[in-house]
Design a protein around this motif. Structure first.
Motif, PDB file in Angstrom:
ATOM      1  N   GLY A   1      -9.131  -9.626 -10.559  1.00 28.28           N
ATOM      2  CA  GLY A   1      -9.561 -10.776  -9.706  1.00 28.28           C
ATOM      3  C   GLY A   1     -11.083 -10.629  -9.655  1.00 28.28           C
ATOM      4  N   ARG A   2     -11.677  -9.495 -10.086  1.00 30.21           N
ATOM      5  CA  ARG A   2     -13.048  -9.281  -9.817  1.00 30.21           C
ATOM      6  C   ARG A   2     -13.854  -9.128 -11.426  1.00 30.21           C
ATOM      7  N   VAL A   3     -15.128  -9.528 -11.434  1.00 32.91           N
ATOM      8  CA  VAL A   3     -15.681  -9.772 -12.797  1.00 32.91           C
ATOM      9  C   VAL A   3     -16.917  -8.983 -12.684  1.00 32.91           C
ATOM     10  N   THR A   4     -17.106  -8.297 -13.896  1.00 37.53           N
ATOM     11  CA  THR A   4     -18.235  -7.744 -14.227  1.00 37.53           C
ATOM     12  C   THR A   4     -19.093  -8.411 -15.360  1.00 37.53           C
ATOM     13  N   TRP A   5     -20.365  -8.820 -15.247  1.00 40.20           N
ATOM     14  CA  TRP A   5     -20.905  -9.871 -15.885  1.00 40.20           C
ATOM     15  C   TRP A   5     -22.305  -9.265 -16.405  1.00 40.20           C
ATOM     16  N   MET A   6     -22.178  -9.015 -17.834  1.00 40.34           N
ATOM     17  CA  MET A   6     -23.585  -8.317 -18.505  1.00 40.34           C
ATOM     18  C   MET A   6     -24.328  -9.300 -19.153  1.00 40.34           C
TER      19      MET A   6
END
Ligand SMILES: O=P(O)(O)OC[C@H]1O[C@](O)(CO)[C@@H](O)[C@@H]1O
Length: 292
Positions: free
Chosen positions: A223-228
């Motif tokens: 449910g959590r996003v890591t955006w590179m």
């Protein structure tokens, strides 16, 4: 469509204009070999971080970005560059006053009739990128296009990517977002996180990508996003997946990728019952002592 969305959508046109105007602005901007301090507040500080990393990578010389309130301006800099959409932000004006008469100064601003014009030796006015919005989008990115063009980049592909970013699908809404960058995109990661806080009141974090492994990755979860922004370091996508998190990477120019985050911030804000055109607790610029 609210005015924030309209300004987001206008970015390709503003970028085209900025890319074409770099030669005209060159006389006021830092020259290769100069030691330069770049200051701003909020979004403008993050734009300063992007420019500092880009200028150093282009081999133009030492470039240090500071939050205007914290800049060590007694150091022997050759030039001060102040970024300020409004031209009224107290800390930015104080920084210009501090070095006045000692080193050349230049401000990039959106409004020709603001106090920064009186204080800066040179002023570059991007009035066509000015905004009604509190939350900065078009002005912040357009000044970076101008600065990238001044450093010798061809921005045609970035402008084409900006058009794509306006039509590109967005990830599903998530509980939490962490933005990562490397080099000049570290500033973009911080700006992306600020956009989500300002427009959506979202819980966001931002780090240099290599630092993310030194603790912050502990909050990666379903449910959590890591955006590179840009290419992720080797193995990072696997680590995020192992924690159950979602990794987002874009194939666009990183500045165009920021447009996707701007769109997501507005959509998420609306979904949460916020009004991105009237963000909570914020004013268009912060003038200390007046409460605005
Ligand atoms: O660029 P200016 O006008 O100095 O203002 C910076 C302001 O813009 C903001 O980024 C608003 O989006 C604030 O963080 C900050 O107060």
């Amino acid at each position: 469509m609210g005015h924030t969305e309209a300004e987001i959508a206008d970015q390709p046109a503003a970028w085209r204009r900025a890319a074409g105007s770099a030669a005209g602005a060159a006389a006021a901007l830092p020259r290769p070999g100069e030691r330069v301090a770049v200051v701003g507040c909020g979004t403008s500080w993050f734009a300063a971080q992007c420019y500092a990393a880009l200028r150093e990578a282009a081999g133009h010389g030492e470039t240090d970005a500071f939050a205007a309130s914290e800049a060590p301006l007694d150091r022997p800099y050759d030039r001060l560059l102040a970024l300020t959409r409004s031209g009224t932000t107290t800390e930015v004006l104080d920084a210009l006053r501090h070095v006045r008469g000692r080193i050349p100064t230049v401000a990039i601003t959106a409004d020709p009739a603001t106090p920064v014009r009186e204080l800066a030796g040179e002023t570059i006015v991007l009035d066509y990128a000015d905004e009604r919005s509190v939350v900065q989008t078009r002005f912040a990115t357009t000044q970076l296009v101008l600065l990238r063009a001044h450093l010798g980049e061809d921005l045609a592909a970035a402008v084409a990517d900006a058009e794509r970013a306006l039509a590109a699908p967005l990830p599903d809404d998530a509980e939490q977002y962490t933005f990562l960058g490397r080099g000049w995109t570290v500033g973009l990661a911080h700006e992306a996180a600020l956009k989500m806080r300002e427009a959506a009141g979202a819980w966001t974090e931002s780090y240099p990508a290599m630092e993310y492994r030194h603790g912050p990755i502990s909050i990666a979860a379903p449910g959590r996003v890591t955006w590179m922004f840009g290419e992720p370091p080797a193995g990072l996508a696997d680590q995020v997946a192992a924690a159950g998190g979602t990794m987002v990477t874009g194939g666009l120019d990183p500045l165009a990728e920021l447009i996707r985050v701007q769109r997501l911030a507005v959509r998420l804000g609306r979904a949460r019952g916020a009004d991105p055109d009237n963000p909570r607790n914020l004013t268009r610029s912060v003038i200390l002592g007046t409460g605005s």
